[in-house]
Each structure stands twice: as structure tokens, then as C-alpha cells.
Design a protein around this motif. Structure first.
Motif, PDB file in Angstrom:
ATOM      1  N   THR A  65      46.200 -30.825  49.233  1.00 62.80           N
ATOM      2  CA  THR A  65      45.990 -30.106  47.973  1.00 62.80           C
ATOM      3  C   THR A  65      46.144 -28.615  48.221  1.00 62.80           C
ATOM      4  O   THR A  65      45.552 -28.074  49.160  1.00 62.80           O
ATOM      5  CB  THR A  65      44.594 -30.402  47.394  1.00 62.80           C
ATOM      6  N   TYR A  66      46.930 -27.980  47.384  1.00 67.17           N
ATOM      7  CA  TYR A  66      47.145 -26.531  47.487  1.00 67.17           C
ATOM      8  C   TYR A  66      46.386 -25.837  46.358  1.00 67.17           C
ATOM      9  O   TYR A  66      46.462 -26.251  45.195  1.00 67.17           O
ATOM     10  CB  TYR A  66      48.631 -26.210  47.388  1.00 67.17           C
ATOM     11  N   VAL A  67      45.674 -24.785  46.683  1.00 68.82           N
ATOM     12  CA  VAL A  67      45.004 -23.947  45.694  1.00 68.82           C
ATOM     13  C   VAL A  67      45.375 -22.500  45.988  1.00 68.82           C
ATOM     14  O   VAL A  67      45.130 -22.002  47.099  1.00 68.82           O
ATOM     15  CB  VAL A  67      43.472 -24.114  45.737  1.00 68.82           C
ATOM     16  N   GLY A  68      45.987 -21.827  45.013  1.00 66.78           N
ATOM     17  CA  GLY A  68      46.389 -20.445  45.238  1.00 66.78           C
ATOM     18  C   GLY A  68      47.431 -19.983  44.233  1.00 66.78           C
ATOM     19  O   GLY A  68      47.582 -20.568  43.149  1.00 66.78           O
ATOM     20  N   LEU A  69      48.148 -18.938  44.601  1.00 68.38           N
ATOM     21  CA  LEU A  69      49.165 -18.342  43.731  1.00 68.38           C
ATOM     22  C   LEU A  69      50.249 -19.359  43.393  1.00 68.38           C
ATOM     23  O   LEU A  69      50.777 -20.033  44.275  1.00 68.38           O
ATOM     24  CB  LEU A  69      49.784 -17.134  44.435  1.00 68.38           C
ATOM     25  N   ASP A  70      50.564 -19.491  42.115  1.00 70.07           N
ATOM     26  CA  ASP A  70      51.617 -20.422  41.711  1.00 70.07           C
ATOM     27  C   ASP A  70      52.615 -19.810  40.738  1.00 70.07           C
ATOM     28  O   ASP A  70      53.540 -20.476  40.283  1.00 70.07           O
ATOM     29  CB  ASP A  70      51.020 -21.695  41.102  1.00 70.07           C
ATOM     30  N   ASN A  71      52.431 -18.548  40.433  1.00 72.81           N
ATOM     31  CA  ASN A  71      53.319 -17.914  39.460  1.00 72.81           C
ATOM     32  C   ASN A  71      53.280 -16.408  39.641  1.00 72.81           C
ATOM     33  O   ASN A  71      52.215 -15.800  39.594  1.00 72.81           O
ATOM     34  CB  ASN A  71      52.884 -18.288  38.038  1.00 72.81           C
ATOM     35  N   ALA A  72      54.439 -15.814  39.871  1.00 75.92           N
ATOM     36  CA  ALA A  72      54.567 -14.362  39.928  1.00 75.92           C
ATOM     37  C   ALA A  72      55.901 -14.009  39.305  1.00 75.92           C
ATOM     38  O   ALA A  72      56.936 -14.552  39.701  1.00 75.92           O
ATOM     39  CB  ALA A  72      54.485 -13.861  41.369  1.00 75.92           C
ATOM     40  N   GLY A  73      55.886 -13.137  38.335  1.00 75.28           N
ATOM     41  CA  GLY A  73      57.142 -12.861  37.651  1.00 75.28           C
ATOM     42  C   GLY A  73      57.247 -11.460  37.087  1.00 75.28           C
ATOM     43  O   GLY A  73      56.250 -10.855  36.673  1.00 75.28           O
ATOM     44  N   VAL A  74      58.459 -10.960  37.102  1.00 76.38           N
ATOM     45  CA  VAL A  74      58.854  -9.774  36.342  1.00 76.38           C
ATOM     46  C   VAL A  74      60.080 -10.222  35.552  1.00 76.38           C
ATOM     47  O   VAL A  74      61.150 -10.436  36.134  1.00 76.38           O
ATOM     48  CB  VAL A  74      59.196  -8.582  37.244  1.00 76.38           C
ATOM     49  N   SER A  75      59.908 -10.404  34.271  1.00 77.95           N
ATOM     50  CA  SER A  75      60.964 -10.989  33.445  1.00 77.95           C
ATOM     51  C   SER A  75      61.455 -10.000  32.398  1.00 77.95           C
ATOM     52  O   SER A  75      60.669  -9.234  31.828  1.00 77.95           O
ATOM     53  CB  SER A  75      60.452 -12.253  32.736  1.00 77.95           C
ATOM     54  N   PHE A  76      62.743 -10.065  32.129  1.00 80.85           N
ATOM     55  CA  PHE A  76      63.335  -9.318  31.027  1.00 80.85           C
ATOM     56  C   PHE A  76      63.657 -10.301  29.919  1.00 80.85           C
ATOM     57  O   PHE A  76      64.169 -11.403  30.181  1.00 80.85           O
ATOM     58  CB  PHE A  76      64.579  -8.567  31.489  1.00 80.85           C
ATOM     59  N   SER A  77      63.359  -9.903  28.681  1.00 74.69           N
ATOM     60  CA  SER A  77      63.479 -10.841  27.569  1.00 74.69           C
ATOM     61  C   SER A  77      64.089 -10.194  26.339  1.00 74.69           C
ATOM     62  O   SER A  77      64.096  -8.968  26.197  1.00 74.69           O
ATOM     63  CB  SER A  77      62.097 -11.408  27.211  1.00 74.69           C
ATOM     64  N   TYR A  78      64.574 -11.071  25.440  1.00 76.85           N
ATOM     65  CA  TYR A  78      65.104 -10.633  24.146  1.00 76.85           C
ATOM     66  C   TYR A  78      64.548 -11.558  23.079  1.00 76.85           C
ATOM     67  O   TYR A  78      64.541 -12.781  23.257  1.00 76.85           O
ATOM     68  CB  TYR A  78      66.634 -10.665  24.120  1.00 76.85           C
ATOM     69  N   SER A  79      64.082 -10.996  21.969  1.00 73.97           N
ATOM     70  CA  SER A  79      63.419 -11.769  20.919  1.00 73.97           C
ATOM     71  C   SER A  79      64.260 -11.853  19.652  1.00 73.97           C
ATOM     72  O   SER A  79      64.915 -10.881  19.258  1.00 73.97           O
ATOM     73  CB  SER A  79      62.057 -11.147  20.570  1.00 73.97           C
ATOM     74  N   PHE A  80      64.213 -13.023  19.021  1.00 74.85           N
ATOM     75  CA  PHE A  80      64.844 -13.275  17.732  1.00 74.85           C
ATOM     76  C   PHE A  80      63.758 -13.631  16.725  1.00 74.85           C
ATOM     77  O   PHE A  80      62.771 -14.279  17.084  1.00 74.85           O
ATOM     78  CB  PHE A  80      65.837 -14.445  17.807  1.00 74.85           C
ATOM     79  N   ASP A  81      63.936 -13.211  15.459  1.00 70.45           N
ATOM     80  CA  ASP A  81      62.998 -13.599  14.420  1.00 70.45           C
ATOM     81  C   ASP A  81      63.097 -15.102  14.180  1.00 70.45           C
ATOM     82  O   ASP A  81      64.196 -15.641  14.045  1.00 70.45           O
ATOM     83  CB  ASP A  81      63.267 -12.850  13.125  1.00 70.45           C
ATOM     84  N   LEU A  82      61.952 -15.763  14.106  1.00 64.72           N
ATOM     85  CA  LEU A  82      61.915 -17.203  13.898  1.00 64.72           C
ATOM     86  C   LEU A  82      61.745 -17.459  12.414  1.00 64.72           C
ATOM     87  O   LEU A  82      60.655 -17.668  11.902  1.00 64.72           O
ATOM     88  CB  LEU A  82      60.759 -17.825  14.688  1.00 64.72           C
TER      89      LEU A  82
END
Length: 222
Positions: A199-216
């Protein structure tokens, strides 16, 4: 005593009441402000419209792991994100690799929109084949028992364009996962050395993301 003369002007008490009531209505109508129907029906401000956002994590791209994510607003504060990661590459030699297929769907609570602080709860599933130029290579047990678990994350989103459609997002998360992997000698056609469960317990996500949004869709009216 003589009889009083009758009033013959044709104006009765009821006539007077009706006349006064008509005058009150006329004064009220003349003083009232006209109703502007354009002001009565207003669209939701642009920054509160529900959106769908596409993004990519540049930290994963730096490891030559292709990735893309889609995030869709459910309510003003709640959103759902589905990222997908994939790599089938060696790092210039067969003894160094980070091959993977992974998904990490996440439900997010956004304290402010469209940008600002958010927290999330996610589920994770990943197939992997990893080697770091050491003595061992590890991969998903039998190729069909992926790493499974989940965790929590926190992040912050900042606009990088005037219309707030382009954004940069920083996120860090941790969780617990059940591993079941096979261990091979890290050499061409290396033999199986054993199978490991842990069993692993620890960091599971690290991100620097660039995004673009559209009106829904179009905004709600109120």
C-alpha cells in the motif's frame, strides 16, 4: 313644516366617490415610473456562466507523458474533471522508462469562480511499466491488475488573458493506493524476480496546467 327641496343636480354621493377614486388612479399612474422589461430580465454575468475547460499538465509533458483533461461545471461552485495520461516511450534506453496509462477523475469545489482556490476528491487508476536504470523494472501484475486508490487535492487557478479564458492552474494532491506489481531484472527480456503487494500513501498528483475555457451553453436568466 314644509318639505325640503330635492337636489336635482344629478350628482349623488356615489358619483362623488367614483370621481375621487378616478382622480386617485390618475395621479398614481402619472407619478409611476415606467417598467423597463430589459432591466427586469438580465443575463447572468459572463464570469458566472458555466464553462467547459480543456487543459494539459506541462509537468507531465516534461516527462514525455502525453496528457489532456476536461473539466465541466456542474453548479456555480461544483465541477468535475477527467484527466488522462499516456506514455509508451523509453527514455533513450530500454533500462529507463515511464510507460503508463492512467486516469484520475476528480470532483472539485471551487470557492470562487472562474479563478481562485479549489479543493478536490479524486479516484485514481493506473497501469505502469517503470525502470530507473537500476537493477529492477516493475510493471502492473500480469498486465491486468492496475494500481487503484484515491485522495484529496488543493489548487489555485489564475487568469493569463484579459478575457479570462486562458488560465494557469497549480495543484498538489495526496492519496492512498493498493499496489500489486511484478518485479523483473532490468535488462532486455529480464527474468521475473517476484511479485509484490503493498500500500502506498503519499503524493499522487502534482501539476502546472495551462487551460482554455468555453461557455457551456447560454447563461441562465433571473
Amino acid at each position: 313644516m314644509g318639505k325640503l327641496p330635492e337636489i336635482t343636480s344629478g350628482v349623488t354621493y356615489n358619483n362623488i366617490q367614483q370621481l375621487q377614486h378616478s382622480r386617485r388612479i390618475g395621479n398614481t399612474s402619472s407619478n409611476a415610473h415606467p417598467v423597463n422589461t430589459a432591466d427586469a430580465v438580465r443575463s447572468v454575468p459572463a464570469d458566472r456562466l458555466r464553462k467547459i475547460t480543456v487543459k494539459s499538465n506541462v509537468l507531465a509533458l516534461g516527462l514525455l507523458i502525453g496528457n489532456a483533461a476536461v473539466e465541466a461545471d456542474i453548479t456555480d461552485n461544483l465541477s468535475f474533471q477527467l484527466p488522462v495520461y499516456y506514455s509508451a516511450l523509453n527514455y533513450f534506453t530500454s533500462t529507463v522508462k515511464f510507460r503508463t496509462f492512467a486516469v484520475q477523475p476528480e470532483l472539485r469545489w471551487n470557492f470562487t469562480r472562474p479563478n481562485g482556490l479549489f479543493v478536490g476528491a479524486h479516484f485514481g487508476l493506473a497501469y505502469f511499466n517503470l525502470a530507473a536504470d537500476g537493477n529492477w523494472r516493475i510493471q502492473t501484475h500480469d498486465g491486468n491488475k492496475p494500481l487503484i486508490g484515491g485522495g484529496l487535492s488543493v489548487g489555485y487557478r489564475l487568469p493569463i488573458s484579459k478575457d479570462k479564458r486562458w488560465n494557469v492552474e497549480f495543484v498538489l494532491g495526496a492519496g492512498a493506493y493498493r499496489f500489486h506489481y511484478d518485479k523483473f531484472y532490468n535488462e532486455p527480456n529480464g527474468a521475473l524476480a517476484g511479485s509484490v503487494k503493498c500500500t502506498y500513501v503519499g503524493l499522487d498528483n502534482a501539476g502546472v496546467s495551462f487551460s482554455y475555457s468555453f461557455d457551456l451553453g447560454r447563461g441562465r436568466r433571473q
